[in-house]
Structure formats: C-alpha cells, structure tokens
Design a protein around this motif. Structure first.
Motif, PDB file in Angstrom:
ATOM      1  N   TYR A 163      24.941  26.172  85.558  1.00  0.00           N
ATOM      2  CA  TYR A 163      24.011  25.761  84.506  1.00  0.00           C
ATOM      3  C   TYR A 163      24.229  26.550  83.216  1.00  0.00           C
ATOM      4  CZ  TYR A 163      21.375  23.532  88.285  1.00  0.00           C
ATOM      5  OH  TYR A 163      21.010  22.747  89.346  1.00  0.00           O
ATOM      6  N   ILE A 164      24.916  27.688  83.313  1.00  0.00           N
ATOM      7  CA  ILE A 164      25.046  28.603  82.188  1.00  0.00           C
ATOM      8  C   ILE A 164      26.311  28.365  81.382  1.00  0.00           C
ATOM      9  CG2 ILE A 164      25.275  31.024  81.530  1.00  0.00           C
ATOM     10  CD1 ILE A 164      22.482  30.263  82.363  1.00  0.00           C
ATOM     11  N   HIS A 165      27.449  28.279  82.040  1.00  0.00           N
ATOM     12  CA  HIS A 165      28.722  28.229  81.331  1.00  0.00           C
ATOM     13  C   HIS A 165      28.936  26.956  80.505  1.00  0.00           C
ATOM     14  CE1 HIS A 165      29.945  32.053  82.777  1.00  0.00           C
ATOM     15  NE2 HIS A 165      29.891  31.696  84.053  1.00  0.00           N
ATOM     16  N   PRO A 166      28.333  25.800  80.851  1.00  0.00           N
ATOM     17  CA  PRO A 166      28.411  24.688  79.894  1.00  0.00           C
ATOM     18  C   PRO A 166      27.811  25.024  78.533  1.00  0.00           C
ATOM     19  CG  PRO A 166      27.812  23.852  82.038  1.00  0.00           C
ATOM     20  CD  PRO A 166      27.795  25.340  82.157  1.00  0.00           C
ATOM     21  N   ILE A 167      26.764  25.881  78.528  1.00  0.00           N
ATOM     22  CA  ILE A 167      26.195  26.318  77.250  1.00  0.00           C
ATOM     23  C   ILE A 167      27.198  27.177  76.497  1.00  0.00           C
ATOM     24  CG2 ILE A 167      24.288  27.565  76.185  1.00  0.00           C
ATOM     25  CD1 ILE A 167      22.574  26.863  78.550  1.00  0.00           C
ATOM     26  N   THR A 168      27.975  27.992  77.231  1.00  0.00           N
ATOM     27  CA  THR A 168      29.016  28.795  76.587  1.00  0.00           C
ATOM     28  C   THR A 168      30.032  27.901  75.893  1.00  0.00           C
ATOM     29  OG1 THR A 168      28.753  30.421  78.361  1.00  0.00           O
ATOM     30  CG2 THR A 168      30.708  30.618  76.970  1.00  0.00           C
ATOM     31  N   ILE A 169      30.407  26.826  76.539  1.00  0.00           N
ATOM     32  CA  ILE A 169      31.383  25.906  75.935  1.00  0.00           C
ATOM     33  C   ILE A 169      30.774  25.189  74.740  1.00  0.00           C
ATOM     34  CG2 ILE A 169      32.749  23.829  76.369  1.00  0.00           C
ATOM     35  CD1 ILE A 169      33.006  24.750  79.279  1.00  0.00           C
ATOM     36  N   LEU A 170      29.533  24.754  74.870  1.00  0.00           N
ATOM     37  CA  LEU A 170      28.894  24.032  73.765  1.00  0.00           C
ATOM     38  C   LEU A 170      28.521  24.945  72.610  1.00  0.00           C
ATOM     39  CD1 LEU A 170      26.557  21.623  75.784  1.00  0.00           C
ATOM     40  CD2 LEU A 170      28.776  21.125  74.757  1.00  0.00           C
ATOM     41  N   SER A 171      28.579  26.260  72.816  1.00  0.00           N
ATOM     42  CA  SER A 171      28.261  27.187  71.718  1.00  0.00           C
ATOM     43  C   SER A 171      29.283  27.124  70.597  1.00  0.00           C
ATOM     44  CB  SER A 171      28.173  28.615  72.259  1.00  0.00           C
ATOM     45  OG  SER A 171      29.442  29.058  72.735  1.00  0.00           O
ATOM     46  N   THR A 172      30.421  26.491  70.828  1.00  0.00           N
ATOM     47  CA  THR A 172      31.429  26.356  69.769  1.00  0.00           C
ATOM     48  C   THR A 172      31.081  25.242  68.777  1.00  0.00           C
ATOM     49  OG1 THR A 172      32.712  24.829  71.151  1.00  0.00           O
ATOM     50  CG2 THR A 172      33.231  27.174  71.323  1.00  0.00           C
ATOM     51  N   LEU A 173      30.139  24.384  69.131  1.00  0.00           N
ATOM     52  CA  LEU A 173      29.835  23.236  68.273  1.00  0.00           C
ATOM     53  C   LEU A 173      29.128  23.604  66.971  1.00  0.00           C
ATOM     54  CD1 LEU A 173      28.757  20.606  70.965  1.00  0.00           C
ATOM     55  CD2 LEU A 173      31.024  21.106  70.057  1.00  0.00           C
ATOM     56  N   PRO A 174      28.168  24.559  66.960  1.00  0.00           N
ATOM     57  CA  PRO A 174      27.521  24.877  65.675  1.00  0.00           C
ATOM     58  C   PRO A 174      28.488  25.317  64.592  1.00  0.00           C
ATOM     59  CG  PRO A 174      26.240  25.765  67.479  1.00  0.00           C
ATOM     60  CD  PRO A 174      27.510  25.265  68.080  1.00  0.00           C
ATOM     61  N   SER A 175      29.487  26.135  64.945  1.00  0.00           N
ATOM     62  CA  SER A 175      30.444  26.581  63.933  1.00  0.00           C
ATOM     63  C   SER A 175      31.241  25.401  63.382  1.00  0.00           C
ATOM     64  CB  SER A 175      31.386  27.626  64.523  1.00  0.00           C
ATOM     65  OG  SER A 175      32.131  27.082  65.611  1.00  0.00           O
ATOM     66  N   ALA A 176      31.572  24.443  64.236  1.00  0.00           N
ATOM     67  CA  ALA A 176      32.295  23.263  63.766  1.00  0.00           C
ATOM     68  C   ALA A 176      31.424  22.419  62.842  1.00  0.00           C
ATOM     69  CB  ALA A 176      32.761  22.435  64.960  1.00  0.00           C
ATOM     70  N   GLY A 177      30.153  22.257  63.211  1.00  0.00           N
ATOM     71  CA  GLY A 177      29.253  21.489  62.353  1.00  0.00           C
ATOM     72  C   GLY A 177      29.043  22.150  60.998  1.00  0.00           C
ATOM     73  N   VAL A 178      28.889  23.477  60.990  1.00  0.00           N
ATOM     74  CA  VAL A 178      28.726  24.197  59.720  1.00  0.00           C
ATOM     75  C   VAL A 178      29.976  24.057  58.863  1.00  0.00           C
ATOM     76  CG1 VAL A 178      28.439  26.482  58.701  1.00  0.00           C
ATOM     77  CG2 VAL A 178      27.025  25.802  60.638  1.00  0.00           C
ATOM     78  N   GLY A 179      31.152  24.173  59.490  1.00  0.00           N
ATOM     79  CA  GLY A 179      32.392  24.019  58.731  1.00  0.00           C
ATOM     80  C   GLY A 179      32.542  22.629  58.146  1.00  0.00           C
ATOM     81  N   ALA A 180      32.139  21.607  58.898  1.00  0.00           N
ATOM     82  CA  ALA A 180      32.234  20.235  58.396  1.00  0.00           C
ATOM     83  C   ALA A 180      31.296  20.015  57.213  1.00  0.00           C
ATOM     84  CB  ALA A 180      31.903  19.255  59.517  1.00  0.00           C
ATOM     85  N   LEU A 181      30.056  20.520  57.318  1.00  0.00           N
ATOM     86  CA  LEU A 181      29.099  20.351  56.218  1.00  0.00           C
ATOM     87  C   LEU A 181      29.519  21.153  54.989  1.00  0.00           C
ATOM     88  CD1 LEU A 181      25.724  20.450  58.205  1.00  0.00           C
ATOM     89  CD2 LEU A 181      26.973  18.463  57.374  1.00  0.00           C
ATOM     90  N   ILE A 200      31.270  13.566  65.179  1.00  0.00           N
ATOM     91  CA  ILE A 200      31.290  13.241  66.612  1.00  0.00           C
ATOM     92  C   ILE A 200      32.691  13.426  67.189  1.00  0.00           C
ATOM     93  CG2 ILE A 200      30.917  11.390  68.287  1.00  0.00           C
ATOM     94  CD1 ILE A 200      28.783  10.284  66.437  1.00  0.00           C
ATOM     95  N   LEU A 201      33.714  13.027  66.430  1.00  0.00           N
ATOM     96  CA  LEU A 201      35.092  13.246  66.859  1.00  0.00           C
ATOM     97  C   LEU A 201      35.403  14.730  66.931  1.00  0.00           C
ATOM     98  CD1 LEU A 201      37.934  12.122  67.476  1.00  0.00           C
ATOM     99  CD2 LEU A 201      38.342  12.052  65.014  1.00  0.00           C
ATOM    100  N   LEU A 202      34.850  15.510  66.002  1.00  0.00           N
ATOM    101  CA  LEU A 202      35.083  16.949  65.965  1.00  0.00           C
ATOM    102  C   LEU A 202      34.484  17.635  67.193  1.00  0.00           C
ATOM    103  CD1 LEU A 202      36.348  19.008  63.993  1.00  0.00           C
ATOM    104  CD2 LEU A 202      34.073  19.342  63.038  1.00  0.00           C
ATOM    105  N   ILE A 203      33.377  17.117  67.697  1.00  0.00           N
ATOM    106  CA  ILE A 203      32.747  17.711  68.879  1.00  0.00           C
ATOM    107  C   ILE A 203      33.716  17.721  70.061  1.00  0.00           C
ATOM    108  CG2 ILE A 203      30.941  17.334  70.597  1.00  0.00           C
ATOM    109  CD1 ILE A 203      29.127  16.393  68.359  1.00  0.00           C
ATOM    110  N   GLY A 204      34.419  16.619  70.248  1.00  0.00           N
ATOM    111  CA  GLY A 204      35.366  16.544  71.367  1.00  0.00           C
ATOM    112  C   GLY A 204      36.591  17.415  71.173  1.00  0.00           C
ATOM    113  N   ILE A 205      37.012  17.625  69.915  1.00  0.00           N
ATOM    114  CA  ILE A 205      38.219  18.417  69.674  1.00  0.00           C
ATOM    115  C   ILE A 205      37.930  19.908  69.800  1.00  0.00           C
ATOM    116  CG2 ILE A 205      39.984  18.982  67.969  1.00  0.00           C
ATOM    117  CD1 ILE A 205      39.717  16.184  66.851  1.00  0.00           C
TER     118      ILE A 205
END
Length: 316
Positions: A163-181, A200-205
């Motif tokens: 239950y924990i490590h998926p959050i570790t993987i998804l923690s990379t998404l905020p930095s990508a969203g900030v960079g895109a904005l 949305i495409l960036l989330i998968g990459i």
C-alpha cells in the motif's frame, strides 16, 4: 371570425395541405406495378396570394368558407433560411481572439457581459466549437486526472503487493506537473485541451523513473536480503543509465513539437512544451527525491507493522 363559423386551425391546415401538400388519397394497383394517387389543387403550380384566395374551408354547418375571409394574407420580406439548434431558432455570433488573449479569458469576458446586459430568461446562450470544447475539458479535467492516478495506484499496489510503495512511485508526478505548468507560464501559452492531454501523457512517462528504481530495490530486499538503504542505493546506481536514456529519448522527441512552426503549430506546441518542461524538472528532482521518499515510507511501514530492518518482529 373562424371561431364563429366553427372553423379550427387544424381545418385550415388540412385545407392548405390538401391544396399544396403531398397528401396520398389512394393507390392504383396494376399487374406489374402500383401508383400512388396524390391530391393536388389546380392552382398548386402558382403558389401565391392569388392561389390562396381560391382555397375554401368547410365550416361547422357544412358550407364552404373562403380562406380570404378567415385569414389576412400579407406579403413581406423574410429570411430564406432560419438556423436552428435543436428545435429552437438560433443566431450565431462568431469572434476572433485578439493578440495576447487566451480562449479562457475570452470566454470569461463573454459570460461577464451576458450578466451585465441582463439577457431575458427566454433567450438562452451557449458556446460552440473550440469554446465549447474548452469549457467541457475544464469541467472534466480534474476528475480525469484523479481517475488516472487512482487507477495507477491500484495497479501498482497489486503488482508490488504494497500500500505504501505505489505512493513512492506516484510522488514523481507533482514535479512533472509543476514543470509542465512552468513551461506553459514562461512561454505564455494557455492550459488548453492539448496541454491537458500532454499532462496525462506525461504522467505515464515520468513514473517509469521511480518504477525502475523501486522495482529493483524491492527485489533486492526480498530476494537478496539487502537493507533498504543499500538496496535503493544500488538501484539508483544501476538504473541511472536506462532512466537517463528513456527520458532523453522522450525529451528529444518532444523538442520538435515545442519548436514547431507553420500550419497547425499552435496545436502541437503546447504538447511539446508540457512534455519538455515536465521531463526536465522531474528528471532533475526524482533522481534525488525518490530514494529519500522510498526510505521514509519504508521506515514508516516498518514502524506501523512492528518489523525491524532485518524483518524480525520487535518485542515491546
């Protein structure tokens, strides 16, 4: 006048349809074919005020009443075509964007003007085309992104049995969203439908960076008995080159979109800007933040479950 004579609107409509419509009254059958008999007035070829004066309507007492005594015929200019949306007549107002004005700003100004002029309730307004697509995308964008994140969390939780490590993987998404904005803000582009598709495409990459490290670290812990610190350190060293290669491949593929020119460039540039900005910032940050978040959540998980680093139960 029509009411006193017992003539209804339906009677007048039937009389006009009998004279100038295509009312089928019978069918003639032959050995080889069949022919439909259509009722038609003698003056049907010359529709006009003179032809309307020849129409008679049957009154309630059975007498024929001239249509000219029941209705007033008036000739005036009228539109050749009346546009409809659904079943209602409609008028279309088009607009172009001024230089430096985004579509979202134009939509907001139009809605503000509608409230200021006080449009009657009987008059309804709606957007069409790009403006309607823009408003529809904004209303469902947040739900779409949340649904994608929840789906990824469930899939990653099943794959890693955690239950924990998926959050570790998804923690990379905020930095990508900030960079895109930030890329959109610096370039002066708007957050349109194409930019949202790029996010949305960036989330998968982007999340594949953390997947490469977390997958190796968990395998080293479970199968090789390594400590979390040593496992994530080894994963960061061995996975650095494939992470860098895949990120650069996606980055170099997005640069032509960002620098596009010519016809349709305004449609491709937001996609390239979002991908380039998100990949650059996430690549710089996630290589350092992912191991830290991994160790933090690992210690949190061990503290909650009461296990030591060596996998033994800690006695109180």
């Amino acid at each position: 006048m029509a009411g006193r004579l017992g003539v209804s609107i339906a009677d007048i409509d039937n009389a006009l349809y009998d004279a100038f419509g295509q009312r089928q009254i019978s069918t003639i059958y032959t050995q080889a074919s069949q022919y439909r008999v259509v009722l038609e007035s003698e003056n049907a070829g010359s529709i006009g005020p003179a032809a309307l004066r020849q129409i008679h309507v049957k009154a309630a007492d059975g007498q024929q009443v001239a249509l000219s005594t029941l209705a007033q015929v008036e000739e005036r200019a009228a539109s050749l075509l009346i546009n409809h949306i659904g079943q209602f007549p409609a008028a279309t107002l088009s607009f172009n964007l001024a230089s430096g004005v985004s579509l979202g700003e134009a939509v907001a100004v139009i809605e503000r003007i509608e409230q200021e002029i006080g449009i009657p309730p009987a008059v309804q307004t709606r957007f069409q085309g790009a403006a309607e697509a823009f408003r529809a995308s904004l209303s469902s964008t947040l739900l779409l992104i949340l649904a994608a994140i929840v789906t990824m969390y469930i899939v990653l939780g099943v794959l890693y049995e955690s239950y924990i490590h998926p959050i570790t993987i998804l923690s990379t998404l905020p930095s990508a969203g900030v960079g895109a904005l930030l890329a959109l803000l610096i370039s002066g582009s708007e957050l349109g439908l194409i930019a949202i598709i790029g996010i949305i495409l960036l989330i998968g990459i982007v999340k594949k960076n953390a997947i490469m490290m977390i997958d190796f670290a968990l395998d080293a812990e479970r199968n090789q008995g390594m400590q979390p610190e040593a496992a994530i350190y080894q994963a960061a060293l061995l996975r650095f080159r494939p992470i860098l290669m895949t990120t650069l491949a996606a980055l170099f593929g997005a640069i032509p979109l960002m620098l596009a020119s010519g016809s349709g460039a305004e449609l491709r540039q937001p996609l390239g800007l979002v991908m380039v900005g998100g990949l650059l910032l996430s690549q710089i940050l996630t290589l350092f933040t992912t191991p830290v978040i991994y160790l933090y959540f690992d210690r949190l998980s061990r503290r909650v479950t009461g296990r030591s680093a060596a996998g033994l139960v800690v006695n109180p």
